[in-house]
Design a protein around this motif. Structure first.
Motif, PDB file in Angstrom:
ATOM      1  N   ALA A 128      -2.853 -10.051  19.676  1.00  0.00           N
ATOM      2  CA  ALA A 128      -3.334 -11.436  19.632  1.00  0.00           C
ATOM      3  C   ALA A 128      -4.177 -11.749  20.861  1.00  0.00           C
ATOM      4  N   MET A 129      -3.761 -11.257  22.026  1.00  0.00           N
ATOM      5  CA  MET A 129      -4.539 -11.458  23.247  1.00  0.00           C
ATOM      6  C   MET A 129      -5.907 -10.808  23.135  1.00  0.00           C
ATOM      7  N   LYS A 130      -5.963  -9.619  22.533  1.00  0.00           N
ATOM      8  CA  LYS A 130      -7.233  -8.906  22.363  1.00  0.00           C
ATOM      9  C   LYS A 130      -8.162  -9.663  21.415  1.00  0.00           C
ATOM     10  N   ILE A 131      -7.597 -10.214  20.340  1.00  0.00           N
ATOM     11  CA  ILE A 131      -8.411 -11.008  19.416  1.00  0.00           C
ATOM     12  C   ILE A 131      -9.029 -12.198  20.154  1.00  0.00           C
ATOM     13  N   MET A 132      -8.213 -12.894  20.940  1.00  0.00           N
ATOM     14  CA  MET A 132      -8.709 -14.043  21.689  1.00  0.00           C
ATOM     15  C   MET A 132      -9.811 -13.640  22.664  1.00  0.00           C
ATOM     16  N   GLU A 133      -9.610 -12.520  23.343  1.00  0.00           N
ATOM     17  CA  GLU A 133     -10.605 -12.020  24.297  1.00  0.00           C
ATOM     18  C   GLU A 133     -11.939 -11.755  23.597  1.00  0.00           C
ATOM     19  N   CYS A 134     -11.857 -11.092  22.434  1.00  0.00           N
ATOM     20  CA  CYS A 134     -13.079 -10.771  21.690  1.00  0.00           C
ATOM     21  C   CYS A 134     -13.771 -12.035  21.174  1.00  0.00           C
ATOM     22  N   GLU A 135     -12.979 -12.980  20.680  1.00  0.00           N
ATOM     23  CA  GLU A 135     -13.559 -14.236  20.179  1.00  0.00           C
ATOM     24  C   GLU A 135     -14.221 -15.019  21.310  1.00  0.00           C
ATOM     25  N   GLU A 136     -13.565 -15.058  22.478  1.00  0.00           N
ATOM     26  CA  GLU A 136     -14.124 -15.802  23.607  1.00  0.00           C
ATOM     27  C   GLU A 136     -15.419 -15.162  24.118  1.00  0.00           C
ATOM     28  N   LYS A 137     -15.595 -13.876  23.853  1.00  0.00           N
ATOM     29  CA  LYS A 137     -16.844 -13.196  24.215  1.00  0.00           C
ATOM     30  C   LYS A 137     -17.965 -13.508  23.236  1.00  0.00           C
ATOM     31  N   GLY A 138     -17.611 -14.131  22.128  1.00  0.00           N
ATOM     32  CA  GLY A 138     -18.625 -14.488  21.141  1.00  0.00           C
ATOM     33  C   GLY A 138     -18.950 -13.387  20.150  1.00  0.00           C
ATOM     34  N   LEU A 139     -18.069 -12.401  20.004  1.00  0.00           N
ATOM     35  CA  LEU A 139     -18.322 -11.327  19.049  1.00  0.00           C
ATOM     36  C   LEU A 139     -18.266 -11.854  17.621  1.00  0.00           C
ATOM     37  N   SER A 140     -18.986 -11.191  16.738  1.00  0.00           N
ATOM     38  CA  SER A 140     -18.954 -11.565  15.324  1.00  0.00           C
ATOM     39  C   SER A 140     -17.596 -11.182  14.729  1.00  0.00           C
ATOM     40  N   PHE A 141     -17.299 -11.705  13.535  1.00  0.00           N
ATOM     41  CA  PHE A 141     -16.026 -11.386  12.869  1.00  0.00           C
ATOM     42  C   PHE A 141     -15.863  -9.881  12.706  1.00  0.00           C
ATOM     43  N   GLY A 142     -16.891  -9.208  12.226  1.00  0.00           N
ATOM     44  CA  GLY A 142     -16.827  -7.764  12.035  1.00  0.00           C
ATOM     45  C   GLY A 142     -16.631  -7.015  13.333  1.00  0.00           C
ATOM     46  N   GLU A 143     -17.269  -7.475  14.391  1.00  0.00           N
ATOM     47  CA  GLU A 143     -17.124  -6.827  15.700  1.00  0.00           C
ATOM     48  C   GLU A 143     -15.714  -7.007  16.253  1.00  0.00           C
TER      49      GLU A 143
END
Length: 279
Positions: A128-143
């Motif tokens: 869950a922490m990794k998902i949040m990190e990736c989302e906060e970086k602005g990555l696309s859903f697929g990324e």
């Protein structure tokens, strides 16, 4: 992009997540001696452990229904992620997938992905922490999906048990072996396989020696630990968790360590005095 993370209750919540609308915990149901206990914010760990110790039968868990997952997916978020207990240990993953498929029939425009953690407890928290990190970086859903799936493949989970009764009750250890192991103070060092099942890695006489061996195994199997967060979860033993935290920090030098007490499902697996590490 807005997002939501749905995590089944085997995954521990950081304190700051408990009032975060982007994260929802979906409870499993625990059964001890015919009594059903909902693994939600009202779970009483000490009372649960007393009931488990007094019951001759092994406690069991029941996963959330697909309808419960569907309800959690009903939100305004554009990206929806579910993180479940290992598919090899529970039906939660399959239930989340079925809920997703039913949900997408009604909302084909939504983006939903279910992650099989191949882990449990703090391992789910790390995902869950990794998902949040990736989302906060602005990555696309697929990324985000790609990055997190790669993260899961590199993750390992370890635990040491103080109490062998759950292993005995569920048939993984005979009564004689459990008695001998307890008399000799033998503590098994357990770990996860790449598929998400549980295996014994080692054993030691005494908890302190077992923890030292577990840290050694973490060092051998962990990938890029100095760049990662380590999650430690403990079942009613904060002092032991602190000792483990200090040993990991001194020997492995992770970027960050988070320590959490186990909720219901993780308490059932770890039992009183157990410690779990995910990295």
């Amino acid at each position: 992009m807005s997002y939501k993370i749905v995590i089944d209750s085997c995954g521990e919540l950081l304190d700051e997540w408990k009032n975060d609308g982007r994260i929802e915990s979906i409870p499993l149901t625990l059964t001890v001696g015919g009594e059903n206990i909902i693994d939600d914010e009202n779970f009483d760990q000490k009372d649960f452990l007393k009931k488990v110790a007094a019951c001759p039968e092994c406690p069991k868990s029941a996963c959330p229904s697909p309808e419960r997952y569907m309800k959690a997916y009903e939100c305004d978020a554009e990206h929806i992620y579910a993180v479940t207990l290992s598919a090899e240990l529970s039906g939660s993953y399959n239930s989340a997938i079925l809920g997703k498929n039913l949900f997408l029939e009604e909302h084909p425009e939504k983006k939903v992905h279910v992650f099989n953690s191949k882990s449990a407890s703090g391992g789910q928290s790390l995902i869950a922490m990794k998902i949040m990190e990736c989302e906060e970086k602005g990555l696309s859903f697929g990324e985000v999906v790609s990055e997190v799936e790669k993260y899961i493949e590199e993750m390992s989970t370890f635990f040491v048990l103080e109490n062998l009764e759950t292993l005995r009750k569920n048939g993984r250890l005979s009564r004689v072996k459990a008695l001998v192991a307890s008399a000799l103070k033998i503590k098994p060092v357990m770990g996860s396989t790449p598929e998400g099942t549980i295996c014994q890695l080692d054993q030691a006489r005494g908890m302190n020696k077992a923890i030292v061996k577990m840290v050694d195994h973490i060092g051998e199997k962990g990938i890029n630990i100095p760049e990662k967060t380590v999650a430690i979860t403990h079942c009613n033993c904060p002092e032991r968790a602190k000792m483990l935290e200090e040993a990991i920090r001194e020997k492995l030098h992770p970027a960050k360590i988070v320590v959490m007490d186990t909720a219901g499902v993780s308490s059932m697996y770890a039992n009183d005095g157990g410690v779990i590490v995910a990295v």
